[in-house]
Write an enzyme that holds these catalytic residues in place. Structure first.
Site, PDB file in Angstrom:
ATOM      1  N   CYS A  82     -16.527 -15.251  46.363  1.00 48.57           N
ATOM      2  CA  CYS A  82     -15.156 -15.896  46.599  1.00 48.57           C
ATOM      3  C   CYS A  82     -15.045 -16.238  44.934  1.00 48.57           C
ATOM      4  O   CYS A  82     -14.481 -15.312  44.812  1.00 48.57           O
ATOM      5  CB  CYS A  82     -15.121 -16.705  47.913  1.00 48.57           C
ATOM      6  SG  CYS A  82     -14.008 -17.813  48.037  1.00 48.57           S
ATOM      7  N   HIS A 168     -16.692 -15.148  52.014  1.00 52.16           N
ATOM      8  CA  HIS A 168     -18.301 -15.724  52.017  1.00 52.16           C
ATOM      9  C   HIS A 168     -18.962 -14.891  52.818  1.00 52.16           C
ATOM     10  O   HIS A 168     -19.582 -15.308  54.278  1.00 52.16           O
ATOM     11  CB  HIS A 168     -17.931 -17.144  52.318  1.00 52.16           C
ATOM     12  CG  HIS A 168     -17.578 -18.317  51.594  1.00 52.16           C
ATOM     13  ND1 HIS A 168     -18.370 -19.012  50.973  1.00 52.16           N
ATOM     14  CD2 HIS A 168     -15.991 -18.293  51.528  1.00 52.16           C
ATOM     15  CE1 HIS A 168     -17.583 -19.131  49.902  1.00 52.16           C
ATOM     16  NE2 HIS A 168     -15.831 -19.230  50.141  1.00 52.16           N
ATOM     17  N   GLU A 170     -22.340 -14.923  52.664  1.00 51.27           N
ATOM     18  CA  GLU A 170     -23.274 -15.338  53.710  1.00 51.27           C
ATOM     19  C   GLU A 170     -23.021 -15.903  55.100  1.00 51.27           C
ATOM     20  O   GLU A 170     -23.981 -17.231  56.062  1.00 51.27           O
ATOM     21  CB  GLU A 170     -23.605 -17.049  52.401  1.00 51.27           C
ATOM     22  CG  GLU A 170     -22.312 -17.953  52.870  1.00 51.27           C
ATOM     23  CD  GLU A 170     -21.861 -18.044  51.448  1.00 51.27           C
ATOM     24  OE1 GLU A 170     -21.104 -16.927  50.774  1.00 51.27           O
ATOM     25  OE2 GLU A 170     -20.775 -18.301  50.579  1.00 51.27           O
TER      26      GLU A 170
HETATM   27  N1  LIG Z   1     -14.563 -21.016  48.275  1.00 50.68           N
HETATM   28  C1  LIG Z   1     -13.930 -20.009  47.201  1.00 50.68           C
HETATM   29  O1  LIG Z   1     -14.843 -20.206  46.199  1.00 50.68           O
HETATM   30  C2  LIG Z   1     -12.603 -20.995  46.421  1.00 50.68           C
HETATM   31  C3  LIG Z   1     -11.655 -20.145  45.491  1.00 50.68           C
HETATM   32  C4  LIG Z   1     -10.671 -20.400  45.315  1.00 50.68           C
HETATM   33  N2  LIG Z   1     -11.210 -22.000  44.225  1.00 50.68           N
HETATM   34  C5  LIG Z   1      -9.542 -20.431  45.733  1.00 50.68           C
HETATM   35  O2  LIG Z   1      -8.831 -21.836  46.300  1.00 50.68           O
HETATM   36  O3  LIG Z   1      -9.077 -19.026  46.145  1.00 50.68           O
END
Ligand SMILES: NC(=O)CC[C@H](N)C(=O)O
Length: 187
Positions: A82, A168, A170
């Site tokens: 992410c 994500h 995970e």
């Molecule tokens: N969960 C994250 O890593 C968010 C990444 C970034 N800040 C976004 O909003 O896209």
């Protein structure tokens, strides 16, 4: 055989515990450090580096410079999750677009021939929690996964050493199976 060691860089994610736990379940030991206190070099101490997600909406590259230098200069596999992928992409000259907030499970089409996806079908369901997204892979990288939301859901460096995932990994079983594909590259 000794367990491999994964350096998990905490960029402020909400799911550090889960991220470490997945690699531990896959057979690695993990060590977590904050983005600002990464070691200057790997020096054989770690077999892989994983960049966690972030909370910020824009990346100050000065803040992330030590991390970016470590990632770009390392000789071990790297996976950015992410915001961790976004840091790598921005450092490589990519531009982030502002999208609608996206939280939950979404389908992504992946390039099955990539070893990252050995254990999943060509369409995966993975968990997203982000607003920013990449419209185009930066130079030296290409997209190996896309969805109706974003053309770059997974990123791979041309030499195959650095990967990024907008989702994500995970969370959700397809995510875990993709982490397994990554772990097999250094375990
Ligand atoms: N969960 C994250 O890593 C968010 C990444 C970034 N800040 C976004 O909003 O896209």
């Amino acid at each position: 055989m000794a367990r491999s060691r994964v350096l998990v860089v905490n960029n402020g994610t909400l799911s550090l515990k889960q991220l470490r736990r997945r690699f531990e379940d896959l057979g690695s030991d993990t060590e977590a450090v904050d983005a600002t206190s990464v070691p200057a070099r790997i020096d054989g101490r770690y077999q892989a580096v994983v960049l966690s997600g972030t909370k910020v909406r824009a990346y100050d590259l000065d803040h992330y410079r030590p991390l970016v230098d470590l990632v770009m200069g390392a000789d071990v596999p790297v996976l950015g999750i992410c915001g961790g992928m976004q840091i790598i992409a921005v450092a490589a000259g990519g531009r982030l677009e502002d999208g609608p907030q996206r939280v939950g499970g979404h389908e992504v089409q992946v390039d099955k021939e990539d070893p990252l996806f050995t254990h999943v079908k060509p369409t995966v369901t993975v968990f997203h929690r982000h607003t920013l997204y990449l419209q185009e892979a930066p130079e030296g990288f290409r997209s190996i996964g896309r969805s109706e939301h974003a053309p770059v859901e997974f990123l791979r460096s041309d030499d195959g050493r650095i990967y990024g995932a907008q989702a994500h990994l995970e969370f959700r079983s397809d995510g875990l199976e993709i982490l397994r594909g990554f772990a097999q590259q250094f375990q």
